[in-house]
Design an enzyme around this catalytic site. Structure first.
Site, PDB file in Angstrom:
ATOM      1  N   GLU A 389       0.757  -1.109  -0.006  1.00 30.90           N
ATOM      2  CA  GLU A 389      -0.078  -0.106  -0.139  1.00 30.90           C
ATOM      3  C   GLU A 389       0.823   1.145  -0.052  1.00 30.90           C
ATOM      4  OE1 GLU A 389      -3.079  -1.544  -0.789  1.00 30.90           O
ATOM      5  OE2 GLU A 389      -3.921   0.229   0.106  1.00 30.90           O
ATOM      6  N   GLY A 390       2.003   1.251  -0.634  1.00 29.99           N
ATOM      7  CA  GLY A 390       2.840   2.306  -0.571  1.00 29.99           C
ATOM      8  C   GLY A 390       4.046   2.286   0.461  1.00 29.99           C
TER       9      GLY A 390
END
Lengths: 412, 280
Positions: A389-390
Site C-alpha cells: 500500500e505504498g
C-alpha cells in the site's frame, strides 16, 4: 473536531471483533503460518457467515460513500450517523490483533472493492458490489504492481487495446493479495504509453474470463495465511462496461487508483497497530500481569526499570500511530481531503509496528526467537506493513509534497 | 514567556478544584482580570533524585498551624508572587495521596538565587527555602488525593506547550528550506531534507492529538494520569527530534543566535525534565 468517545456501535464492534480474534483466529494463527498456501477453508466460511449474519463487512469500500449524504453532513457540522472508516479502523485493529495473515483472508470487497468504490460509476458499484457481498464468500483483488514497477504506479506496462465494445488486455501482474481466490480483479492497464497518466485505466475482470490466469504463488516472509499471486493476462477480452469510471471520465483513471489509497491506507495502518498491540500485550501479560512488575507511569527515570520504560515507550508509539490513524479515517468520514493524513498514519504505523515487534523479541530473550511463541511471527508479519500500500518512503514523499506544496517535479 | 504567564494558573487551578469557598473568595478577588497578578506554585525540589511521589518537603502539624520545612527549586516568579502554593508531604501520607498544598504569602519564605537554565531564559525562576514557615489551617489546600489529577492537568498542558514550540521550529525550518538554494534548487526539493520535514510534521500531528485526547479525558472527568504521563514523555522525546532537526536544516545558520531555532532546541530540552510547569 474528532470525538474520542466511542459510539455504542463502535464499542460493540470492538468487543465483538476482539473476542473473535482471540477465540477463533489466534488458535489457528500458527497453523496457517506454518502451512503456507493451505487454504483456511473453514475459517473463511465461518467468518463469512458470521459477518453476513451481523450485516457487517470488512470493507474499506465504504470509503467514498455517497457523495450527497456526505455533503449534507458537512453543512450541518454533525457527526455522520455511521463513521464507517473510523468504525472500520477500530474493528480491523482488533481483527489484525488475532492474525494479520488471516485478516487478509477474510472474504469481502477487499482492495478491489475499495478501488471500485473510489473510481467506479454508480452502476458499476452496484453491479460489482453485489458480487462481492454475495451469499458465498467472495473477494475483490487489486492487480496494480508489475515485475517492472512497484511504487511508480504510472509505469504501468500492461496494455489495453480497444476492439469494438471490448478491450484486449495483455500483461503480468504480481503481488496480488488474494490473487488465488479472487472473484474479480481490478487490473490497471495503459491505453498507450504516449497518453501518460491519463491513459492509465482500471478494468474489472471477473474470475473465469478467458485469458486471465493465476500463474504462481509467492513464498513470503510473513502474512503467510494470505496468499499473494502472480496473475497473467493473455489477450484477455474485457467489456467496456467493466472500465472503471466509464470510458469518458478521463480524470477517473490514474487518480481513481490513487484515491483508493486515501481509504485503504488508514485501514492498513490500523492492521499494523493491531500487530504492534498483539506483541505489546503478549509481553505485558508475562512481565507485568504474571510477574508482578509495575509500570510506574510518570515516575522519574531513576525509579524505573528498563522493561517498564520500554513497555511505556511501546504504548506511547501505539497511541501516537492510532491517533493519526483515527484522524485520517475520521477525515474521510467527514469528506475532508485526507491524502496527507492517510500517508502519515501509514508511515507512522508501518514504522512503529516494526520497532515494537522487534523489541518485544529482545525483551523475551531466546524464548522470543522460538516458534513456541507468536512473537517471531508478528515480527515477520509486521514488515510488509511498511511495504505494501505504498512503502514508508512513498508515504513520506506524499507527506513532504503536501506540507511543502511541491509538485512531483519539484520534489522527486 | 508562556510559562511566566501560566504561573498563576498553577495556583488558581488547584484552588478552583480543591479550595474551600473561603479560600476561593479570598484569592480570586485578589485576581484582577485587567492586569497580570503574580501567583505561582512550588513543587520541584533541588535533587537529581527528585520524585514527585516522594517529596522531601514536609508539613508538620503544630497546634493551629502547619510548619513547613524543605527547599524548592524552579519556582516561577517566586520573587514577586502575591501568594505561592507549596506542595508538601503531610504526616505519614504515602505517595501522591499524601500531598497537600499550603498557601504562603509573599515574603513567607526565603527567595534565593535566580535559576540559570539552558533555555527558557525569559523565565524568572528561583530556588526558595521554607525555613519553618508557618501556614494557618485555613490556608491549607486539602487535595484529598487529587494531586495525581493536578499532575495530569499540568502534563496535558505540557504536551500542548511542547506542540507549540515544535510547530514554531518546524514552520521556521520548512520556510527556510524552501528559500535556501543549494546546487541550484531549494534544499527542500531534496528528499533528505523533505523527508525529515515530513517526519517532523507527523510527530507534531501525533503529539497534538495526544494533547487533545488527554484534554478530552480531563473534560470527561476520567482518570488521565497515565494518558497524560505517556503523552508528555512521548512529546518531550519528539520535541528533541524536531528541534534538533530544525536546527540541522538551517545548517550553520541554525547554530547562530540570529535565528531562533537554536533557542527552541534549548527550550525543548526542558519538556522531559519539567514537572508542574517547573523548569518549564
Amino acid at each position: 473536531m474528532i470525538d474520542f468517545e466511542f459510539t455504542p456501535i463502535m464499542k460493540m464492534a470492538k468487543e465483538f471483533t476482539h473476542n473473535y480474534a482471540r477465540d477463533v483466529m489466534r488458535p489457528i494463527a500458527r497453523k496457517y503460518d506454518e502451512e503456507e498456501h493451505v487454504e483456511p477453508t473453514e475459517f473463511i466460511q465461518k467468518t463469512h457467515e458470521m459477518f453476513r449474519s451481523l450485516g457487517f463487512s470488512f470493507s474499506t469500500a465504504n470509503a467514498s460513500g455517497d457523495k450527497e449524504e456526505k455533503s449534507e453532513h458537512k453543512e450541518k457540522h454533525e457527526r455522520p450517523k455511521m463513521e464507517m472508516n473510523l468504525l472500520g479502523a477500530i474493528a480491523i485493529e482488533e481483527i489484525a490483533w488475532g492474525c494479520p495473515g488471516l485478516t487478509l483472508r477474510i472474504p469481502g470487497p477487499g482492495l478491489g472493492g475499495a478501488a471500485i468504490m473510489a473510481a467506479g460509476t454508480p452502476e458499476q458499484k452496484k453491479r460489482f458490489m453485489k458480487i462481492l457481498n454475495g451469499p458465498k464468500p467472495s473477494y475483490g483483488a487489486m492487480a496494480l504492481t508489475e515485475p517492472g514497477f512497484g511504487s511508480d504506479a504510472s509505469a504501468v506496462a500492461t496494455t489495453a487495446v480497444k476492439d469494438g465494445d471490448y478491450y484486449i488486455i495483455n500483461g503480468t501482474k504480481i503481488f496480488v493479495t488474494g490473487g488465488d481466490m479472487a472473484d474479480l480483479y481490478v487490473v490497471w492497464a495503459t491505453l498507450g504509453k504516449d497518453l501518460g497518466r491519463a491513459g492509465i485505466k482500471a478494468f474489472v475482470i471477473e474470475k473465469g474470463t478467458p485469458g486471465l490466469k493465476m500463474a504462481r504463488l509467492e513464498h513470503k516472509l510473513g502474512i503467510r495465511a494470505s496468499d499473494t499471486a502472480e496473475v497473467v493476462l493473455e489477450d484477455c477480452r474485457v467489456h467496456k462496461d467493466n472500465l472503471l469510471g466509464g470510458e469518458k471520465k478521463e480524470e477517473k483513471g490514474f487518480k481513481g487508483a490513487m484515491q483508493t489509497f486515501d481509504a485503504t491506507r488508514p485501514m492498513v495502518a490500523a492492521m499494523a497497530i493491531g500487530i504492534a498491540r498483539s506483541a505489546y500485550d503478549y509481553v505485558y501479560e508475562d512481565f507485568v500481569v504474571k510477574n508482578g512488575l509495575e509500570i510506574n507511569y510518570g515516575k522519574p527515570l531513576h525509579k524505573r526499570g528498563y522493561i517498564e520504560t520500554v513497555l511505556e515507550d511501546m504504548e506511547a508509539k501505539i497511541s501516537a500511530a492510532r491517533l493519526l490513524t483515527w484522524k485520517a479515517a475520521w477525515m474521510l468520514d467527514h469528506s475532508l481531503p485526507n491524502l496527507k493524513e492517510a500517508s502519515m498514519a501509514k508511515a507512522k504505523a508501518g514504522t512503529v509496528v516494526d520497532e515494537i515487534t522487534q523489541k518485544a523479541i529482545e525483551l523475551y530473550g531466546p524464548e522470543g526467537y522460538s516458534r513456541r511463541h507468536l512473537l517471531e511471527k508478528w515480527m515477520r508479519d509486521a514488515k510488509v506493513y511498511d511495504v505494501f500500500e505504498g512503502t514508508g518512503q512513498i508515504q513520506r514523499l506524499v507527506v513532504a509534497r503536501a506540507i511543502l506544496d511541491y509538485t512531483r517535479k519539484e520534489l522527486k | 514567556m508562556t510559562v511566566n504567564i501560566l504561573a498563576p494558573s498553577l495556583f488558581n487551578i488547584p484552588l478552583m478544584l480543591y479550595g474551600t469557598e473561603e479560600q476561593k473568595k479570598k484569592y480570586f478577588t485578589m485576581n484582577k482580570p485587567d492586569q497580570f497578578q503574580g501567583f505561582t506554585s512550588a513543587l520541584v525540589e533541588p535533587s537529581v533524585r527528585f520524585d514527585t511521589e516522594a517529596l522531601k518537603t514536609t508539613a508538620v502539624d503544630d497546634v493551629d498551624d502547619f510548619v513547613l520545612n524543605g527547599d524548592k527549586a524552579f519556582v516561577t516568579i517566586a520573587d514577586s508572587a502575591l501568594a505561592t502554593l507549596v506542595f508538601a508531604k503531610k504526616g505519614s501520607g504515602e505517595g501522591l495521596a499524601g500531598i497537600d498544598g499550603f498557601i504562603l504569602p509573599s515574603g513567607g519564605f526565603t527567595v534565593k538565587e535566580r535559576e540559570k537554565n539552558q533555555g527558557l531564559r525569559a523565565l524568572k525562576q528561583f530556588s526558595i527555602s521554607l525555613d519553618g514557615a508557618r501556614v494557618p489551617r485555613n490556608e491549607v489546600l486539602k487535595l484529598s488525593g487529587g494531586f495525581a489529577n493536578l499532575l495530569a492537568r499540568s502534563r496535558t498542558a505540557s504536551i500542548a506547550l511542547t506542540t507549540g514550540v515544535c510547530r514554531a521550529a518546524y514552520e521556521y525550518a520548512l520556510a527556510y528550506a524552501k528559500e535556501r538554494i543549494a546546487f541550484g534548487e531549494p534544499i527542500a526539493s531534496r528528499q533528505s531534507v523533505a523527508f525529515t520535514l515530513a517526519e517532523m510534521a507527523m510527530e507534531i500531528d501525533a503529539m497534538r492529538l495526544m494533547a487533545w485526547k488527554s484534554a478530552w479525558m480531563l473534560d470527561k472527568g476520567m482518570d488521565t494520569y497515565k494518558e497524560a504521563s505517556i503523552g508528555k514523555r512521548y512529546a518531550a522525546d519528539a520535541a528533541m527530534f524536531i528541534t534538533r532537526n530544525a536546527t540541522q536544516i538551517l545548517g550553520g545558520h541554525g547554530f547562530v543566535r540570529e535565528h531562533p531555532v537554536e533557542m527552541w532546541y534549548r527550550d525543548a530540552r526542558s519538556f522531559a525534565v519539567s514537572e508542574f510547569m517547573a523548569i518549564v
